[in-house]
Design an enzyme around this catalytic site. Structure first.
Site, short mmCIF file in Angstrom:
data_model
loop_
_atom_site.label_atom_id
_atom_site.label_comp_id
_atom_site.label_asym_id
_atom_site.label_seq_id
_atom_site.Cartn_x
_atom_site.Cartn_y
_atom_site.Cartn_z
N LYS A 110 0.84 -1.20 0.00
CA LYS A 110 0.00 0.00 0.00
C LYS A 110 0.88 1.25 0.00
CE LYS A 110 -3.97 1.88 2.59
NZ LYS A 110 -4.75 1.76 3.84
N SER A 150 -9.73 -0.52 7.30
CA SER A 150 -9.18 -0.36 5.94
C SER A 150 -8.52 -1.59 5.33
CB SER A 150 -8.18 0.80 5.91
OG SER A 150 -8.87 2.02 5.98
N SER A 163 -9.66 1.80 3.09
CA SER A 163 -8.78 2.52 2.19
C SER A 163 -7.80 1.63 1.44
CB SER A 163 -8.01 3.57 2.99
OG SER A 163 -7.15 2.94 3.92
#
Lengths: 477, 466
Positions: free
Chosen positions: B75, B174, B150
């Site tokens: 990420k 997330s 996210s």
């Protein structure tokens, strides 16, 4: 008119700790490195970098707390103080707000009247320093982040100080303590000690007046001057029927005046909240005991010991212990002589004169304590006269070698052979017959002149006591 | 398709020369390229093939690490030295990290192959992956739907076979919610088990790094590797080593009555009910429990997380790195113009909210009160875990939303976090296990356990998957 008023003063002092590394990262705190060279992801505020608390800084803060009689909180927390400035990389300063590391202490200072007065310490907290913004190199502001993250302790007093002189005394005491502890070099001119003052005045018996904060004083004397200025300014306003505005003033040392800061600069809401990146500082009894064991002898205790142990006058003890370095030097000299008072005289006199003239610390003084001790012993055992002692001191300043070698090489050994001296004295008496006559007619002052002549003839090496004896005998005989 | 299901199988194939690691990486790269519209990656790493070559050698020589050849996407909130780090924000455009996050360093040390940086909601703020300077990520299972957020790019990359596994971060759900929306496995570890060093902070007391994978074994393997106390993160802790696969135990599973009141879609409700039935059938015990402060979790979370965010994001000021508006003339303009231009709408909203709740005069009413609520919620969970080993719930109230559905209704998006934020408020571990219903997108079944009990989360996940 001033007599009707009393001043109420509180001080906030920031002391830069001389730890090996910064408060929250492993960067060096070395002064004078090239700009932005002592930096890392943590103190540069890079994304994802996290603070890790420097244990040495915690110990230094606790040591300070213990030295000024504070309560050391078993648990204290770091908080973020949020504001924007280019030399503050994270956009917040890690400080302490609700639970500082130490609270409720005090320091004793001498008042103008010579009595002791207690100045209470409200709190001591740990925080990181910001970087430096440089505004005077062209139109841009330059930022140097070497200082950023340097550990500071902020020492806050209660409003117990009632004059500029007292504030000065407090600071001198504080400097003495931090330097004795070896946690800060105490240099206000270089910014390793910084002081802000909260000042208000009131008529005796009235309730507290509105306070102002005075900042930007970069020497002990400037603190004194700025506070005096501010007290006078406030009294003048009140006498003219005005009111004091709560504001921050900046001291201008060149103009000897303090000017209000723009109000925008002080309207901060710092939005303090506990720093979620750091665990609470926990100082249990075990750790506290360990830190306490590292506590050096503090100035007051050392002063009293000097008076007792070395039988020194209070004045001598006061001066010798004024800095740890001087007291250490003095005690080092005593390893080579038992003449405490002579050692004190040398340190306070000739040695202090040299270091003051050269603006150096006694640590950088070229003659070793050992050689000063030997010098004293050489005088005391009549190897050299006191006068030659001064000469020898000058020689030692040139080269710090064994004093005995110097006196042999320079032939400075005292003449203690009475027959040799008698010859010299006879010669002096015969060539100064007028003075001899005057003496015998009762003008005793001439004796000193004759002694001087003998000393001149012997280049100061004659044993003064022996000269006195022989001269008296010959003049009266 | 891939010729292996788990990492263990992959290694075996490479050892037997039945799989070329270089071809494997090339396959992933070609998939990413073919399905470019999914937009899972912000950046691809051009050294992945090189590394594949080296690691294949090591595997054959028998000197390779535990994650040898596992192709992992990271990420874009995590630092990898000399690689771009943008947090999917315009404010970090052009920025390259100067160090590597501890968790990622551990992957590299065990010979994983990092394939690139995945798209996400800007600074981890969002539940749809629509708040990104790189544009939205599409759900590989249905391109009209969001992948969740996210960590939407990470979950999409795993679901779309762009990599073997991915690293996500979880501040309020997330990792778990995108895992639920994409039919993958995601675990949020106990707060402190995995170092946060190198994870760009959104809300420091909530943020966790964790894996998203296609199966429980790989998930457990990665989690084991990235765990551990880190001297660079004061909030990381010494923890028990995760033993997995574990002994297939029977558990007491709590069913919080507060979680099934309203707002749950039919397919999620059905999925949970069927799962519960199966759990009972296989010998687990379902116990009704109560978490009395559940109604306050979303409010407490958004007050505390945004408060921390408002301070954490202050450092993006254009002074030292990242975007800087060149027209600035004053300090005020430096901050105003840089942040106005650099931050997206959702990030600005959360910074303003957080600044407000910390402001003098409001601190006690919001921040302090939310801290108290946080403690009460912790107590609720402590009490519950005296009775049960695990708590079961949906991961999210619905399956993946349509793209654009919550863009103008952030509150709706925040309410979708109802099941996930408790684990972040309390610091406990939680896992999302995919459940495939017949005629809809997958849903996620969430299990929560008490601190440092990831082992039983992995065990139950493995049991219901079998």
């Amino acid at each position: 008119m001033k007599e009707k008023y009393e001043a109420v003063i509180g001080l906030e002092v920031h002391a830069q700790l001389i730890t090996n590394t910064k408060l929250f990262c492993a960067c060096s705190i070395k002064f004078g490195s090239p700009p932005n060279s002592n930096v890392c992801p943590v103190c540069l505020g890079h994304p994802g970098a996290l603070p890790v608390t420097n244990k040495q800084a915690i110990e230094y803060a606790v040591l300070m707390g213990l030295a000024v009689n504070c309560v050391v909180n078993e648990q204290s927390i770091f908080a973020r103080k949020n504001y924007f400035y280019p030399d503050l990389p994270k956009g917040y300063q890690i400080s302490q707000f609700e639970k500082p590391i130490c609270e409720n202490g005090h320091i004793e200072v001498k008042t103008a009247e010579g009595s002791d007065k207690i100045i209470r310490i409200k709190r001591i907290h740990l925080e990181e320093d910001a970087g430096k913004s440089i505004h005077d190199q062209g139109s841009d502001t330059l930022v140097d982040l070497n200082r950023c993250g340097t550990p500071l302790i902020e020492i806050v007093t209660e409003p117990d100080i009632s004059s500029a002189k007292e504030a000065y005394e407090y600071l001198i005491n504080l400097k003495q303590i931090v330097t004795y502890l070896g946690i800060c070099d105490g240099n206000m001119e270089e910014g390793s000690l910084r002081c802000d003052a909260n000042v208000s005045v009131r008529k005796y018996g009235d309730k507290l007046g509105t306070k102002t904060e005075v900042k930007n004083m970069n020497s002990f004397r400037n603190v004194e001057r700025a506070i005096d200025f501010e007290i006078k300014r406030q009294i003048e306003i009140l006498e003219e029927g005005g009111t004091i505005t709560q504001e921050t003033l900046l001291w201008n040392a060149d103009l000897n005046e303090a000017f209000p800061m723009r109000s925008k600069e002080e309207s901060h809401d710092y939005r303090y909240f506990p720093d979620p990146d750091l665990m609470p500082i926990v100082i249990d009894e075990k750790w506290k005991t360990k830190i306490t064991s590292k506590m050096p002898e503090l100035p007051k205790v050392r002063r009293e010991r000097f008076i007792k142990q070395f039988n020194l006058p209070e004045y001598d003890a006061e001066i010798l212990t004024s800095t740890k370095d001087m007291a250490d030097y003095y005690e080092a000299v005593l390893e080579f002589t038992d003449d405490y008072k002579s050692a004190s005289n040398w340190v306070m006199g000739d040695i202090s004169k040299v270091i003051n003239e050269n603006k150096i610390s006694i640590k950088d003084f070229s003659i070793s304590p050992k050689n000063i001790g030997k010098l004293i012993e050489l005088i005391n055992n009549n190897t050299i006269s006191g006068k030659i002692g001064k000469e020898l001191f000058e020689e030692l300043l040139k080269s710090n070698i064994d004093p005995e070698i110097i006196i042999k090489e320079k032939n400075l050994v005292q003449i203690t052979d009475s027959s040799e001296l008698e010859n010299v004295i006879d010669k002096i008496l015969s060539s100064n017959s007028i003075q001899v006559e005057e003496y015998r007619n009762g003008k005793e002052k001439v004796f000193g002149f004759l002694v001087g002549q003998v000393m001149r003839e012997t280049k100061g090496k004659a044993n003064p006591q022996l000269v006195n004896e022989i001269l008296t005998k010959k003049l009266k005989g | 398709m891939l010729p292996y299901k788990t990492h263990t199988e992959k290694i075996r194939l490479i050892q037997k020369a039945q799989l070329s690691l270089i071809e494997n990486v090339e396959f992933f790269l070609s998939q990413i390229s073919v399905h470019k519209d999914i937009n899972a990656f912000n950046f691809l790493f051009d050294d992945a093939i090189d590394r594949a070559n080296k690691i294949e050698q090591k595997i054959k020589e028998g000197t390779s690490g535990k994650l040898a050849g596992m192709v992992i996407a990271v990420k874009d909130l995590l630092s990898v030295k000399d690689k771009p780090l943008t947090c999917s924000s315009k404010i970090l455009r052009g920025f390259e990290a100067i160090y590597t996050a501890t968790s990622i360093e551990k992957l590299i040390d065990e010979d994983a192959i990092l394939i690139g940086k995945t798209n996400c909601d800007e600074f981890g703020m969002g539940s749809t992956n629509e708040n990104s300077a790189f544009g939205p990520v599409l759900n590989p299972l249905d391109k009209l739907k969001v992948p969740g957020g996210s960590s939407g790019g990470s979950a999409a990359a795993v679901a779309a076979n762009f990599c073997d596994a991915a690293i996500g971060t979880d501040t309020g759900g997330s990792i778990r919610q995108p895992a639920a929306f994409t039919g993958t496995f995601g675990i949020k570890p106990t707060y402190g088990r995995v170092s946060r060093y190198g994870l760009t902070a959104y809300a420091s007391s909530f943020d966790c790094v964790g894996p998203i994978a296609k199966n429980v074994l790989d998930l457990a393997l990665i989690l084991k590797i990235i765990s551990g106390k880190d001297e660079l993160d004061s909030t990381s802790s010494e923890s028990n080593e995760i033993q997995f696969p574990s002994q297939n135990k029977k558990y007491k599973i709590g069913l919080p009555k507060e979680y099934f009141k309203e707002g749950l879609t039919e397919e999620v409700k059905t999925g949970i009910e069927i799962t519960i039935e199966n759990l009972e059938k296989t010998g687990h015990e379902i116990i009704d429990i109560s978490l009395p402060h559940s109604d306050y979790t979303i409010a407490a979370y958004y007050i505390l997380a945004t408060a921390e965010a408002s301070s954490n994001l202050a450092r993006f000021d254009g002074v030292r790195y990242g975007l800087r508006n060149e027209k600035i003339r004053t300090f005020d303009e430096l901050y105003n113009l840089t942040k106005t231009e650099g931050f997206g709408k959702e990030v600005k909203r959360r910074i303003m909210l957080g600044t407000y709740v910390l402001s003098s005069g409001y601190y006690d009413a919001y921040y302090s009160k939310a801290q108290k609520v946080r403690r009460l919620i912790k107590e609720d969970f402590d009490n519950a875990f005296r009775e049960v080993d695990l708590i079961i719930s949906p991961t999210a109230p619905s399956t993946a939303y349509k793209i654009g559905d919550t863009v103008n209704d952030p509150l709706q998006m925040y309410l979708g976090d109802i099941y996930t934020v408790s684990a972040n408020l309390t610091g406990i571990p939680a896992i999302s296990v995919p459940y495939q219903s017949e005629n809809s997108l997958p849903i996620g079944i969430q299990f929560m356990a008490s601190h440092f009990n990831e082992e039983i989360l992995l065990d139950i996940a493995q049991q219901i998957t079998e």
